[in-house]
Structures are given as structure tokens and as C-alpha cells.
Write an enzyme that holds these catalytic residues in place. Structure first.
Site, PDB file in Angstrom:
ATOM      1  N   GLU A  91       0.817  -1.208   0.000  1.00 38.71           N
ATOM      2  CA  GLU A  91       0.000   0.000   0.000  1.00 38.71           C
ATOM      3  C   GLU A  91       0.850   1.256   0.000  1.00 38.71           C
ATOM      4  O   GLU A  91       1.898   1.309   0.636  1.00 38.71           O
ATOM      5  CB  GLU A  91      -0.944  -0.002   1.210  1.00 38.71           C
ATOM      6  CG  GLU A  91      -1.970  -1.109   1.080  1.00 38.71           C
ATOM      7  CD  GLU A  91      -2.976  -1.128   2.205  1.00 38.71           C
ATOM      8  OE1 GLU A  91      -3.960  -1.864   2.086  1.00 38.71           O
ATOM      9  OE2 GLU A  91      -2.796  -0.415   3.195  1.00 38.71           O
TER      10      GLU A  91
ATOM     11  N   CYS B   6       3.577   8.249   1.093  1.00 35.84           N
ATOM     12  CA  CYS B   6       3.976   7.336   2.165  1.00 35.84           C
ATOM     13  C   CYS B   6       4.127   5.951   1.528  1.00 35.84           C
ATOM     14  O   CYS B   6       3.173   5.397   0.986  1.00 35.84           O
ATOM     15  CB  CYS B   6       2.902   7.343   3.248  1.00 35.84           C
ATOM     16  SG  CYS B   6       3.229   6.190   4.588  1.00 35.84           S
TER      17      CYS B   6
ATOM     18  N   CYS C 174       4.846  -7.105   7.656  1.00 34.95           N
ATOM     19  CA  CYS C 174       5.941  -6.614   8.491  1.00 34.95           C
ATOM     20  C   CYS C 174       6.281  -7.654   9.548  1.00 34.95           C
ATOM     21  O   CYS C 174       5.383  -8.245  10.151  1.00 34.95           O
ATOM     22  CB  CYS C 174       5.535  -5.307   9.171  1.00 34.95           C
ATOM     23  SG  CYS C 174       6.859  -4.568  10.165  1.00 34.95           S
TER      24      CYS C 174
ATOM     25  N   CYS D 114       4.368  -5.132  16.110  1.00 34.99           N
ATOM     26  CA  CYS D 114       3.934  -4.209  17.161  1.00 34.99           C
ATOM     27  C   CYS D 114       2.430  -4.468  17.379  1.00 34.99           C
ATOM     28  O   CYS D 114       1.681  -4.635  16.416  1.00 34.99           O
ATOM     29  CB  CYS D 114       4.148  -2.759  16.727  1.00 34.99           C
ATOM     30  SG  CYS D 114       5.877  -2.376  16.365  1.00 34.99           S
TER      31      CYS D 114
ATOM     32  N   CYS E 228      -0.378  -2.163  15.622  1.00 33.91           N
ATOM     33  CA  CYS E 228      -0.281  -1.851  14.190  1.00 33.91           C
ATOM     34  C   CYS E 228      -0.932  -2.944  13.346  1.00 33.91           C
ATOM     35  O   CYS E 228      -0.678  -4.133  13.543  1.00 33.91           O
ATOM     36  CB  CYS E 228       1.185  -1.696  13.803  1.00 33.91           C
ATOM     37  SG  CYS E 228       1.430  -1.381  12.044  1.00 33.91           S
TER      38      CYS E 228
ATOM     39  N   GLU F 293       9.309  -2.529   7.771  1.00 35.46           N
ATOM     40  CA  GLU F 293      10.378  -1.880   8.523  1.00 35.46           C
ATOM     41  C   GLU F 293      11.547  -1.653   7.550  1.00 35.46           C
ATOM     42  O   GLU F 293      12.221  -2.609   7.153  1.00 35.46           O
ATOM     43  CB  GLU F 293      10.785  -2.789   9.702  1.00 35.46           C
ATOM     44  CG  GLU F 293      12.080  -2.411  10.389  1.00 35.46           C
ATOM     45  CD  GLU F 293      12.171  -0.945  10.831  1.00 35.46           C
ATOM     46  OE1 GLU F 293      11.189  -0.375  11.320  1.00 35.46           O
ATOM     47  OE2 GLU F 293      13.266  -0.373  10.668  1.00 35.46           O
TER      48      GLU F 293
ATOM     49  N   CYS G 156      -1.663   6.113   9.651  1.00 41.22           N
ATOM     50  CA  CYS G 156      -0.560   5.379  10.266  1.00 41.22           C
ATOM     51  C   CYS G 156      -1.059   4.096  10.909  1.00 41.22           C
ATOM     52  O   CYS G 156      -1.997   4.113  11.700  1.00 41.22           O
ATOM     53  CB  CYS G 156       0.085   6.204  11.370  1.00 41.22           C
ATOM     54  SG  CYS G 156       0.616   7.834  10.878  1.00 41.22           S
TER      55      CYS G 156
HETATM   56  N1  SAH Z   1       8.325   0.203  10.694  1.00 44.00           N
HETATM   57  C1  SAH Z   1       8.504   1.631  10.762  1.00 44.00           C
HETATM   58  C2  SAH Z   1       7.516   2.411   9.872  1.00 44.00           C
HETATM   59  C3  SAH Z   1       6.085   2.095  10.158  1.00 44.00           C
HETATM   60  S1  SAH Z   1       4.742   3.071  10.370  1.00 44.00           S
HETATM   61  C4  SAH Z   1       8.349   2.096  12.193  1.00 44.00           C
HETATM   62  O1  SAH Z   1       7.943   1.307  13.024  1.00 44.00           O
HETATM   63  O2  SAH Z   1       8.655   3.243  12.491  1.00 44.00           O
HETATM   64  C5  SAH Z   1       4.951   4.670  10.815  1.00 44.00           C
HETATM   65  C6  SAH Z   1       4.459   5.014  12.224  1.00 44.00           C
HETATM   66  O3  SAH Z   1       3.084   4.683  12.496  1.00 44.00           O
HETATM   67  C7  SAH Z   1       5.280   4.289  13.267  1.00 44.00           C
HETATM   68  O4  SAH Z   1       5.686   5.221  14.224  1.00 44.00           O
HETATM   69  C8  SAH Z   1       4.274   3.322  13.829  1.00 44.00           C
HETATM   70  O5  SAH Z   1       4.616   2.918  15.116  1.00 44.00           O
HETATM   71  C9  SAH Z   1       3.004   4.132  13.800  1.00 44.00           C
HETATM   72  N2  SAH Z   1       1.778   3.343  13.961  1.00 44.00           N
HETATM   73  C10 SAH Z   1       1.617   2.011  13.816  1.00 44.00           C
HETATM   74  N3  SAH Z   1       0.353   1.653  14.044  1.00 44.00           N
HETATM   75  C11 SAH Z   1      -0.317   2.788  14.345  1.00 44.00           C
HETATM   76  C12 SAH Z   1      -1.691   3.065  14.640  1.00 44.00           C
HETATM   77  N4  SAH Z   1      -2.600   2.112  14.647  1.00 44.00           N
HETATM   78  N5  SAH Z   1      -2.026   4.345  14.880  1.00 44.00           N
HETATM   79  C13 SAH Z   1      -1.106   5.323  14.827  1.00 44.00           C
HETATM   80  N6  SAH Z   1       0.187   5.132  14.530  1.00 44.00           N
HETATM   81  C14 SAH Z   1       0.586   3.865  14.292  1.00 44.00           C
END
Ligand code: SAH
Length: 342
Positions: A76, A89, A96, A100, A103, A154, A334
């Protein structure tokens, strides 16, 4: 081109067609002789990603492009157009591996590392889409001005391909995006942060911190067991010393999980702790109110709690902004990218 008996300048022409005009195939490369155009169309593949749908939000100023790898795995890309900039983006992996808890992408697990070409290709899709946006919204940019690696995956878990895509998109003979217009976000992979510090292009770095203590962070982010906060901040300190470029710490706010007043206080203490020696003028905190993920037993912090958290940081002289949201209603915000049509 050499193996087809073509002069070298044809290769440069094609490269320009791809990277500057965002051509989708040989047929669109109108500055080439007809026979070559037809052979390219018949024998060369320009795209490896298939467009499934484009979803729109915010009067069409936000668009989520849902693409697929040949085996159907999702990729995406989200385009966000503002009066003064157009940010894309981009995903670095399909799915991934970092898992986390908050996410949506983590729920898919690791499906594929994207190639540099597949990362670049997403930007080409977005570059075409931004022209359509500009046609509907006069006065808005008609080209991509900023790129954030904050989509699926990531980036530092696919470092070589990711960096190759940065170099290609930066190429002044090609897409020509300035290094400072790139931002990479990492879950906190220490070797990646150290490696980035040695790269010649000054791209921006964002760190997903999300908690002020190891216990809370490990609960949210399994990666913290491998790279706890002290190791992460030591790598950030070295990065800042080497580059003198400002980093941002991302902090997703979850009601009662990591948004309590004492956690705000602890966060300022950690970031300002002399033991970590982070130069205060070289970092800021970006708060992200959590975007809902289906099935996650978590809640988004209420607006007053977001504001209170921000105030607590600012009162202790930690610069802090709240991320402006786009595309929550099409699951493009995000942490919502999970290969679904919204
Ligand atoms: N893998 C990378 C990039 C991913 S996403 C990283 O972890 O930084 C970009 C941001 O969105 C990250 O800071 C991630 O933690 C955040 N994120 C993930 N799930 C989210 C959610 N449900 N709501 C808001 N931010 C979220």
C-alpha cells in the site's frame, strides 16, 4: 539496449521516460522509434506491481493506492496532497515482521521484502496520481515533493533494497527528489540507525519510541527485547553527534497504556537524561493519536489527554507536535495498512 544492438543513449532515454515521465510501458515512450517502442511493450516489463484500487478521502486530496505483488501479497502507498506539498507514504515490505501490537500491518506478518524497483514503482504510481489530484484541485502541487517510508514494513529490515530506492529517487538525472525531502521511520533497529549515520545523503530520521520505559515498550513492541531503550538512545546520540541532523521521536498515544501524566514526565526525563546526552535542540516528539485497528483491544487517547501529554512535554522544554491525520476513513492512516480495501 546494448544487447538489443541499440546505442547507449537509448538507455538514458528510457531511464528518463521511467523516472521523469513515469511511463507505464514502452508504448508511452513517444520519443523512441516506433519499432523499439513496440519491442519494449512486447518484451520488457516496467511494472511488477498490479494496481487493485485507489481509494479517496479528504475530497480526493488523500488517496490510498492498493497494489499487489505477482502472488497477490498487498503493498500500500498513500498520497497526501496539501496546498504547499505532496507527500507519498511508501511501503518497504509487504506485511511486516516486527509485530507491534497496535499496528495493523504487523498482524499480517512478514510476506515479502520489496525490491528497490518495487519501492520506486510505488512512487511512480503516486507521481501519476498527484497529477490527477492537481487537475481536480487547481493550485495544488502536481508533483511529489516529499517521501516518507512509513507505509508497510520496517525499512531497516530491508536496508539494502530500501537504500537503493533512496539513491534512485534522489538521482538528479531521474526523479530528482532532494535528500532532505525523504524521511525514514524505524521501529528502532540499532544497526540500521548506525548505518544510516554513515550514508552520504542527509535524509531525515524518525524513531518509533512510543513508551518511556522498557516494560511498557516491550509490551507494545517485541523489538524492545532485542534493542531496549538505552541501546536505542545510545545509537540516536551517536547518530546526532555524527550528522547534527534533527531526529523525531514518534509516540503513538493509547489511552491508559502510555498516555498517563507520569509517563509524559518520565519521557521528558529519559530524553533529557544526561546519561543519554541527546543534544536538546536536535530532537522533537511527534504524538500520533492511535488509529483504530480491527480486533486490537486498545483505545485511542481522548483529545484532552493528547493535549495534556503535549503540554506536559512542552512545559519541560521538549518540543512536541501532534500529527495531523489524513485518511482514517479509508484505513490509510498510520498503522492501518493491511491490504484491505478500507
Ligand atoms: N516500521 C517503521 C515504519 C512504520 S509506520 C516504524 O515502526 O517506524 C509509521 C508510524 O506509524 C510508526 O511510528 C508506527 O509505530 C506508527 N503506527 C503504527 N500503528 C499505528 C496506529 N494504529 N495508529 C497510529 N500510529 C501507528
Amino acid at each position: 539496449m546494448a544487447s538489443w544492438g541499440q546505442p547507449a543513449f537509448r538507455a538514458r532515454q528510457i531511464y528518463r521516460q521511467l523516472q521523469v515521465n513515469h511511463a507505464g510501458g514502452g508504448a508511452e515512450m513517444t520519443d523512441l522509434p516506433k519499432a523499439l517502442r513496440e519491442r519494449l511493450e512486447a518484451e520488457a516489463r516496467v511494472r511488477t506491481l498490479r494496481e487493485v484500487t485507489v481509494l479517496r478521502a479528504d475530497q480526493g486530496l488523500t488517496r490510498k493506492i492498493l497494489l499487489q505483488l505477482p502472488d497477490g501479497s498487498p503493498v500500500e502507498t498513500v498520497l497526501m496532497v496539501y496546498p504547499d506539498r505532496a507527500t507519498v507514504c511508501v511501503s518497504s515490505q509487504s506485511g511486516c515482521p516486527m509485530r507491534c501490537t497496535f499496528c495493523a500491518t504487523g498482524k499480517l506478518g512478514h510476506l515479502h521484502d520489496l525490491t528497490a524497483g518495487q519501492i520506486v514503482e510505488q512512487v511512480m504510481w503516486a507521481a501519476r496520481e498527484v497529477k490527477a489530484v492537481a487537475a481536480e484541485h487547481p493550485g495544488h502541487p502536481d508533483r511529489v515533493t516529499n517521501l516518507v517510508f512509513m507505509g508497510m514494513g520496517e525499512p531497516f529490515n530491508n536496508y539494502a533494497n530500501w537504500w537503493a530506492s533512496v539513491e534512485r529517487l534522489h538521482d538528479p538525472q531521474g526523479f530528482n527528489l532532494g535528500a532532505r525531502n525523504f524521511t525514514v521511520s524505524t521501529v528502532g533497529l540499532v544497526p540500521g540507525i548506525r548505518r544510516l549515520a554513515t550514508e552520504p545523503l542527509p535524509v531525515n530520521l524518525a524513531i518509533s519510541l512510543h513508551a518511556p520505559d522498557d516494560e511498557t515498550r516491550a509490551k507494545m513492541m517485541p523489538v524492545n527485547r532485542r534493542y531496549p531503550i538505552a541501546d536505542l538512545l545510545a545509537a540516536v546520540r551517536d547518530y546526532l553527534e555524527q550528522t547534527r541532523r534533527r531526529v523525531s521521536f514518534e509516540y503513538v498515544l493509547l489511552q491508559e497504556e502510555n498516555d498517563r501524566p507520569e509517563q509524559a514526565r518520565l519521557l521528558t526525563e529519559v530524553l533529557r537524561d544526561p546519561a543519554h546526552a541527546l543534544p536538546p535542540q536536535l530532537f522533537h516528539v511527534n504524538l500520533i493519536p492511535w488509529n483504530p485497528v480491527p480486533g486490537a483491544p486498545l483505545a485511542r487517547s481522548h483529545r484532552e489527554r493528547v493535549r495534556a501529554f503535549q503540554k506536559a512535554l512542552r512545559d519541560r522544554h521538549v518540543p512536541c507536535t501532534v500529527r495531523v491525520e489524513r485518511g482514517t476513513d479509508i484505513a490509510a492512516a498510520c498503522g492501518q495498512l493491511a491490504g484491505t480495501a478500507g
